[in-house]
Design an enzyme around this catalytic site. Structure first.
Site, PDB file in Angstrom:
ATOM      1  N   HIS A 330       0.815  -1.217   0.000  1.00  0.00           N
ATOM      2  CA  HIS A 330       0.000   0.000   0.000  1.00  0.00           C
ATOM      3  C   HIS A 330       0.846   1.262   0.000  1.00  0.00           C
ATOM      4  CE1 HIS A 330      -3.299  -2.722   1.035  1.00  0.00           C
ATOM      5  NE2 HIS A 330      -4.078  -1.796   0.552  1.00  0.00           N
ATOM      6  N   GLY A 331       2.034   1.201   0.530  1.00  0.00           N
ATOM      7  CA  GLY A 331       2.858   2.404   0.532  1.00  0.00           C
ATOM      8  C   GLY A 331       4.207   2.149   1.149  1.00  0.00           C
TER       9      GLY A 331
END
Lengths: 477, 373
Positions: A330-331
């Site tokens: 996700h990041g």
């Protein structure tokens, strides 16, 4: 090009008309969709269209090499080598664009802890939009061919279109090659278009994104999460609930529009959300939230790691690795790793809890009130995770939690905030039969009336929504 | 192939889409016109604006446009609108060629209404301020000016103004640290996605007083201009970005904005836009900075504060990573435009002690040096 914009509406209407006009010539139809997809992506930045093309071309060529090889030991080894090589290259692309600065800073941090770390002054690469999604599609293509889930010979054009098809290109849902590519092999059926479902999903998606998500973002979540220290506990709690509703409405809104647009073009995408905040346990939650990602992680990471085949300890380790990497997907930040780790802890904790049995406990679990208690607990456990997900730093996340204990007036509970918050959270509890009844009613209307109703719905959403169009949260992933 | 009642034919889809397109064009003619006017100069705007204007003028005759305007107004009155400066009755004329029809001003947000008592007085348009020859490049570092005196016993009211260059990083950091500075009260007067180049898209002359409300700032910190690297149309004349005409009109717009925020002898600290990662974009921002620097130099209430030397390399070029608090960290957001919280802290660490100096010693505080160009 963002979905809730005039640009996209015009683009889609033109693409829809031309794509159906070409439907008798499947090759021309697919080539047109591919060019339209590159145009869709290129409007954001032409610089990365070659990257998208090269990644999908590479995956297609590797998949063809895997598909050509038979079952002999030698060929099986070669198949595996092609797969490992192909996946490695795709992951390297993802790592370079998404994780360079994260890895460097982590390395420099560790170096600094034991000695004098050098100064780093080379700019990190720009993050191409949707890179996590198109790389995962490329991996899925090679993986599904390797598992022989796709029997038909793979054509490069199909591989390119599968990775770049514009409705899913930027933020999913993550399609499986085995379910999408067969749809490309035959012309779309001009007598089997799910118009009602498509219209309904597009309207629902716009409503969730433009009204619910944007209102909550601009009027509640952004102000509070920007400076939680300036708000009291009531506002902070409201903002945490608000973010839970916002991220659901934002992401599920995007995928609703994507699925709706694909349906109008004659293609079927998998469902990506199924009332996630009605989940009663972590496993249930992950079967309802970002389903295409969670099933991707299950099939391409958790099961290859061994899944639940190696005893409890191994299963827990596999769960934790899967969720940690899912968080990192996700990041590029430790707060996302923390979020993934929390999900792993929840899943492991739930397995331990589910393994406990006694007559009283089993009776309690079967009661209606326990279902609601479980939902409430699960929702709040998810909310704790969302604080880390939303916060760029641990410091900020901790200050959010700290401010929960601060007593004072609630200042952010304006009527639009409360209404959109209730809509975002409790809309998931609306009886399914209402939706079915509405669909049956609409199915009786003449087609022109349905089109007019869609226009009226879009008009109402435009008038009710806040000004400006905020990018979708999942675009950054 | 089996088809259920849930499926439709291509002819039915075509009928529905035509009905949709016609109804949407009628209902949304005002929205489409607003959208077309806000587009960046270029082929899309050239193509879309005449079509949207023609459609809008045609629909305006039927009175259908009133449905949208009245709906928005009613929602604003009910407290739904997020536009504090929405005003009623402002009209202009769109030229459709043979005929002209009076239509609402293309509002950057929504032409709704909020009770007038909540609105501060919008700034009346006056003659454009005179322009001056452009100054040279701004310095890489500058010294903070002396803080003007404020009433004793009251918190210092600091307005944070600008676009996303203020909203992302700077304002976040200042607001988060504000709990440590009870003698400072921050007022948010920034909005992402805005600027000074296109007042027809977002009018700060209209929005600034409304966003300020009853607050009377002692000082305004402003960071703005990241969206201004674009051409615009003024009085029917197209000004490509960077042309002489563009420089003149843009300078007037910056001067008008600065005049508004510094009205009543309000001190203004104008923060330069930092160096940018993209060279093309960065060269545009250099011109924006240069014009703002020129304008600030002509306003006695305003001072220039260079951020390039704090967040960039020693030569003023873009820097992505750097040390903050002894730790290597990323100074800029992934877009290479905005500042990260860590990067912004390099600037706010200078600003906060300046805004809230320690009590003077008996010998008195050292005089600060002004930062006029």
């Amino acid at each position: 090009m963002l979905f809730p914009t005039v640009q996209y509406a015009v683009f889609f209407l033109v693409v829809l008309a031309i794509a159906w006009a070409l439907v008798r010539n499947n090759l021309a139809h697919k080539m047109f969709l591919l060019v339209a997809s590159y145009l869709f992506y290129g409007v954001w930045s032409w610089r990365y269209v070659p990257l998208l093309f090269l990644v999908s071309l590479f995956a297609g060529l590797v998949a063809q090499q895997i598909q050509r090889r038979g079952t002999s030991d030698k060929e099986a080894r070669e198949r595996k080598l092609w797969l490992v090589g192909g996946v490695t290259v795709c992951l390297l692309v993802l790592v370079y664009y998404k994780y360079t600065s994260f890895l460097l800073l982590t390395l420099l941090g560790l170096w600094g802890a034991v000695g004098h770390a050098p100064q780093w002054n080379v700019p990190a690469p720009f993050l191409p939009l949707g890179v996590s999604f198109f790389v995962f599609h490329a991996i899925s293509l090679m993986g599904d061919i390797y598992k022989r889930k796709l029997r038909q010979p793979l054509h490069l054009l199909d591989a390119l279109l599968y990775v770049a098809f514009f409705p899913q290109l930027i933020a999913g849902p993550i399609l499986r090659a085995s379910s999408f590519i067969p749809q490309l092999l035959q012309p779309r059926d001009p007598f089997g278009i799910r118009v009602n479902r498509g219209f309904g999903l597009i309207l629902a998606g716009l409503f969730k994104k433009v009204i619910l998500s944007n209102t909550l973002s601009t009027r509640l979540v952004e102000p509070v999460f920007s400076a939680p220290g300036t708000f009291h506990g009531g506002d902070v709690l409201l903002a945490i609930y608000g973010y839970a509703a916002q991220i659901y409405c934002d992401f599920s809104g995007y995928t609703d529009i994507a699925i709706g647009c694909a349906l109008l073009l004659g293609y079927r995408f998998p469902r990506n959300f199924n009332r996630p905040y009605t989940a009663t346990d972590p496993q249930d939650f992950w079967q309802r939230w970002h389903i295409s990602l969670s099933s991707w992680l299950r099939d391409y990471l958790y099961i290859p790691l061994g899944g639940s085949r190696g005893g409890s300890g191994r299963t827990y380790a596999n769960l934790m690795i899967t969720m940690l990497l899912g968080g990192l997907w996700h990041g590029a930040s430790w707060t996302f790793v923390m979020w993934g780790g929390l999900q792993g802890v929840y899943l492991i904790g739930h397995r331990l809890w589910a393994g406990l049995h006694s007559p009283g406990l089993d009776r309690m679990r079967a009661t209606r009130w326990w279902t609601w208690v479980s939902r409430l607990l699960m929702f709040h456990a998810v909310c704790i995770g969302w604080v880390f997900f939303r916060s760029p730093t641990f410091e900020l996340a901790l200050s959010v939690f700290k401010q929960l204990g601060s007593r004072g007036a609630v200042t952010m509970a304006s009527a639009p905030v409360v209404l959109t918050l209730l809509g975002g959270l409790f809309g998931q509890y609306l009886p399914r039969r209402w939706g079915v009844a509405l669909q049956m009613e609409v199915a009786r209307w003449p087609m022109a009336v349905r089109g007019a109703a869609l226009a009226l719905g879009v008009f109402a959403i435009e008038v009710l929504g806040p000004t400006g169009v905020a990018p979708f949260i999942y675009f950054q992933f | 192939m089996s088809h259920t009642r849930r499926s439709s034919t291509l002819t039915q889809l075509a009928a529905a889409m035509v009905a949709f397109a016609v109804c949407a064009a009628l209902l949304e003619s005002g929205g489409l016109f607003d959208w077309a006017t806000r587009l960046d100069l270029g082929p899309l705007r050239t193509l879309a604006l005449p079509v949207a204007t023609g459609l809008h003028n045609a629909v305006a005759r039927t009175g259908l446009e009133a449905v949208r305007a009245k709906s928005i107004t009613a929602l604003a009155r009910a407290g739904w609108s997020d536009d504090p400066a929405a005003a009623e009755g402002e009209t202009t004329t769109a030229d459709s060629g043979a005929t002209t029809v009076t239509i609402p001003v293309p509002s950057p947000t929504k032409p709704g209404v909020v009770p007038e008592t909540k609105l501060a007085t919008p700034v009346a348009p006056g003659p454009p301020p005179p322009t001056v020859p452009l100054a040279g490049d701004p310095p890489l570092l500058s010294v903070l000016p002396a803080l003007q005196a404020k009433a004793q016993g009251k918190p210092l009211v600091v307005a944070l103004a600008g676009d996303s260059m203020m909203a992302v990083g700077l304002a976040e950091t200042l607001l988060r640290q504000s709990t440590k500075y009870p003698n400072i009260k921050f007022v948010k007067v920034f909005k992402s996605g805005t600027g000074l180049a296109r007042p027809e898209v977002f009018s700060w002359a209209r929005e600034y007083p409304a966003m300020l409300g009853a607050a009377k700032p002692d000082i305004v910190l402003v960071a703005i201009g990241a969206n201004d690297g674009q051409g615009f149309v003024d009085n029917g004349v197209t000004y490509p970005f960077g042309s002489d005409g563009w420089k003149t009109v843009y300078q007037q717009r910056v001067a008008a904005y600065l005049g508004m925020i510094s009205a009543g002898n309000t001190q203004v600290l104008w923060l330069s836009l930092p160096p940018m990662k993209s060279e093309t974009y960065g060269s545009k921002i250099k011109l924006v900075n240069r014009i703002a620097y020129t304008v600030v130099g002509s306003n006695p209430e305003a001072s220039w504060y260079s951020t390039a030397g704090l967040i960039g390399n020693a030569d003023g070029s873009f820097r992505d990573f750097g040390a903050v608090g002894g730790k290597q960290t990323r100074l800029r957001a992934a877009d290479g435009i905005h500042m990260s919280v860590d990067g912004a802290s390099l600037i706010t660490d200078k600003l906060l002690p300046w805004l809230s100096p320690p009590a003077p010693t008996p010998a008195g505080p050292a005089p600060a040096q002004g930062a006029h160009p």
